[in-house]
Design an enzyme around this catalytic site. Structure first.
Site, PDB file in Angstrom:
ATOM      1  N   GLY A   8       0.862  -1.199   0.000  1.00 11.84           N
ATOM      2  CA  GLY A   8       0.000   0.000   0.000  1.00 11.84           C
ATOM      3  C   GLY A   8       0.887   1.234   0.000  1.00 11.84           C
ATOM      4  N   ALA A   9       2.087   1.102  -0.590  1.00  8.72           N
ATOM      5  CA  ALA A   9       3.106   2.156  -0.509  1.00  8.72           C
ATOM      6  C   ALA A   9       2.771   3.394  -1.334  1.00  8.72           C
ATOM      7  CB  ALA A   9       4.468   1.603  -0.929  1.00  8.72           C
ATOM      8  N   THR A  10       1.718   3.334  -2.154  1.00 10.83           N
ATOM      9  CA  THR A  10       1.335   4.539  -2.904  1.00 10.83           C
ATOM     10  C   THR A  10       0.302   5.358  -2.137  1.00 10.83           C
ATOM     11  OG1 THR A  10      -0.452   3.392  -4.061  1.00 10.83           O
ATOM     12  CG2 THR A  10       1.708   3.396  -5.146  1.00 10.83           C
ATOM     13  N   VAL A  13      -0.593   6.915   4.007  1.00 14.84           N
ATOM     14  CA  VAL A  13       0.165   6.407   5.157  1.00 14.84           C
ATOM     15  C   VAL A  13       1.427   5.689   4.675  1.00 14.84           C
ATOM     16  CG1 VAL A  13       0.107   4.857   7.152  1.00 14.84           C
ATOM     17  CG2 VAL A  13      -1.910   6.200   6.575  1.00 14.84           C
ATOM     18  N   ARG A  85     -11.386   5.210   5.734  1.00 12.28           N
ATOM     19  CA  ARG A  85     -12.784   5.644   5.900  1.00 12.28           C
ATOM     20  C   ARG A  85     -12.955   7.079   5.393  1.00 12.28           C
ATOM     21  NH1 ARG A  85     -13.996   6.953  12.260  1.00 12.28           N
ATOM     22  NH2 ARG A  85     -11.857   7.401  12.878  1.00 12.28           N
ATOM     23  N   ASN A 123      -7.329  -0.629   8.459  1.00 15.49           N
ATOM     24  CA  ASN A 123      -8.474  -0.656   9.392  1.00 15.49           C
ATOM     25  C   ASN A 123      -9.619  -1.533   8.900  1.00 15.49           C
ATOM     26  OD1 ASN A 123      -7.943   0.897  11.704  1.00 15.49           O
ATOM     27  ND2 ASN A 123      -7.996   2.774  10.478  1.00 15.49           N
ATOM     28  N   HIS A 178      -9.235  -0.346  18.624  1.00 18.46           N
ATOM     29  CA  HIS A 178      -8.832   0.930  18.015  1.00 18.46           C
ATOM     30  C   HIS A 178     -10.125   1.487  17.419  1.00 18.46           C
ATOM     31  CE1 HIS A 178      -6.817   4.050  15.866  1.00 18.46           C
ATOM     32  NE2 HIS A 178      -7.036   3.537  14.682  1.00 18.46           N
TER      33      HIS A 178
END
Ligand SMILES: NC(=O)c1ccc[n+]([C@@H]2O[C@H](COP(=O)([O-])OP(=O)(O)OC[C@H]3O[C@@H](n4cnc5c(N)ncnc54)[C@H](O)[C@@H]3O)[C@@H](O)[C@H]2O)c1
Ligand SMILES: O=C(O)C[C@H](O)C(=O)O
Length: 317
Positions: A8-10, A13, A85, A123, A178
């Site tokens: 998810g490096a693009t 976060v 979200r 999440n 969380h």
């Protein structure tokens, strides 16, 4: 020295985590993984990061890829892949969509990197941690989620500001989900080594307002600027450094507990854990009565969301 991979490096976060992780001295190789079609963006990230290395004196070998096969031989794989979200949504609204991504990812990683530590950020993180545990076949010590570490940091910062002390003087923990059912442990909160509830000023502490602010912090940041980035990015780096440095710090992460907390267990949820090069080891705890009650409720909620997601995942196969 270690190879760290970011999935998810693009994403928001993922990109910032790549920057914070590249500052950790034990990291020799970093692999950025994105979806097919994002090669140019990933190449650009690598070039941009490399430019910062010269200024900082960092020496990390950077590479990128779009296939999970590239993650082979990673020491730590951080998963930030998945949907975030939108304003008005709860993290649990993302559960099934992100669980599908995590189940598939975890299955491949379990086969290709059986010795890696898999760190979930996606999440709802307590649920994705449980999904990763089930589908990777890795041992519980090898899998954890960011959990309530970031929430604990948010509370720490509010307490430090209230008492006008340096953040390093404050130790506090939030356990549980969380999410909305998180539980602050005032019994484990100290300032300068002194229990917070034995300080004369404790009676005036706006404890409920503080915990409400922590509960809604992610939502408020998303509403104002679209995504939370710096808090999670620094929190991710702290955990990676704790593992690679074999630091044995006790941090509050989402981890599989058997029955470590008042006999409560069989769930992945935020709990204090000793963290080192071998992974994550929940610490048995004895809590105040109201804290146990809150934790039980939080566990009940997460168990239900997790069970529903697992059932839907199995049905979809
Ligand atoms: N646990 C925490 O404290 C915490 C903190 C911040 C963000 N998050 C979560 O991290 C995730 C990423 O957040 P973000 O703001 O970076 O989002 P983003 O939309 O900026 O990035 C999402 C990343 O996931 C990838 N992705 C999306 N769908 C995918 C799929 N089907 N297969 C593979 N990759 C896919 C995208 O390509 C992108 O790289 C979200 O789930 C968010 O809620 C968790
Ligand atoms: O709030 C979110 O959705 C992102 C993350 O979980 C956070 O707490 O910053």
């Amino acid at each position: 020295m270690a190879k760290v991979t970011i999935l998810g490096a693009t994403g928001n976060v993922g990109v910032f985590a790549a920057h914070t992780i590249s500052e950790i001295p034990y990291v020799s190789d970093m692999l950025l993984v994105g979806r097919p079609g994002r090669e140019d963006f990933l190449a650009g990230c690598c070039r941009d990061l490399s430019d910062s290395f010269a200024a900082r004196g960092t020496d990390v070998r950077l590479s990128y890829g779009t296939s999970l096969a590239d993650t082979k031989d990673s020491d730590i794989i951080i998963c930030t892949a998945g949907v975030p979200r939108r304003p008005g949504q709860d993290r649990n609204d993302l559960a099934f969509e992100n669980a599908k991504i995590i189940a598939e990812t975890a299955e491949t990683i379990g086969r290709s990197s059986p010795d890696a530590i898999l760190f979930l950020v996606t999440n709802p993180v307590d649920v994705t941690t449980a999904v990763a545990l089930k589908y990777s076949g890795l041992q519980p010590r090898q899998i954890f989620g960011l959990g309530t570490h970031l929430d604990s940091m948010r509370l720490k910062s509010l307490i430090a500001r209230y008492f006008r002390v340096h953040v390093s003087e404050v130790h506090t923990r939030i356990i549980g989900e969380h999410g909305d059912s998180m539980v602050p442990l005032w019994s484990a909160t100290t300032i300068g080594g002194i229990r917070i509830n034995s300080l004369p000023t404790f009676s005036g502490l706006p404890a409920q307002e503080m915990i409400d602010a922590v509960r809604t912090s992610g939502e408020a940041i998303i509403r104002d600027k679209g995504s939370t980035v710096y808090g999670p990015g620094e929190a991710i780096a702290t955990l990676v450094k704790t593992i690679l440095g074999d630091e044995n710090r006790i941090l509050t992460v989402s981890s599989y507990i058997k029955s470590e907390i008042h006999g409560i267990g069989d769930v992945c949820i935020g709990v204090p854990a000793r963290i080192n090069r071998d992974g994550v080891f929940p610490v048995p705890l004895s809590l105040e009565e109201d804290e146990v009650a809150g934790f039980r409720e939080s566990v009940k909620k997460i168990r239900k969301v997790t069970a529903d997601v697992m059932e839907r995942l199995e049905a979809a196969r």
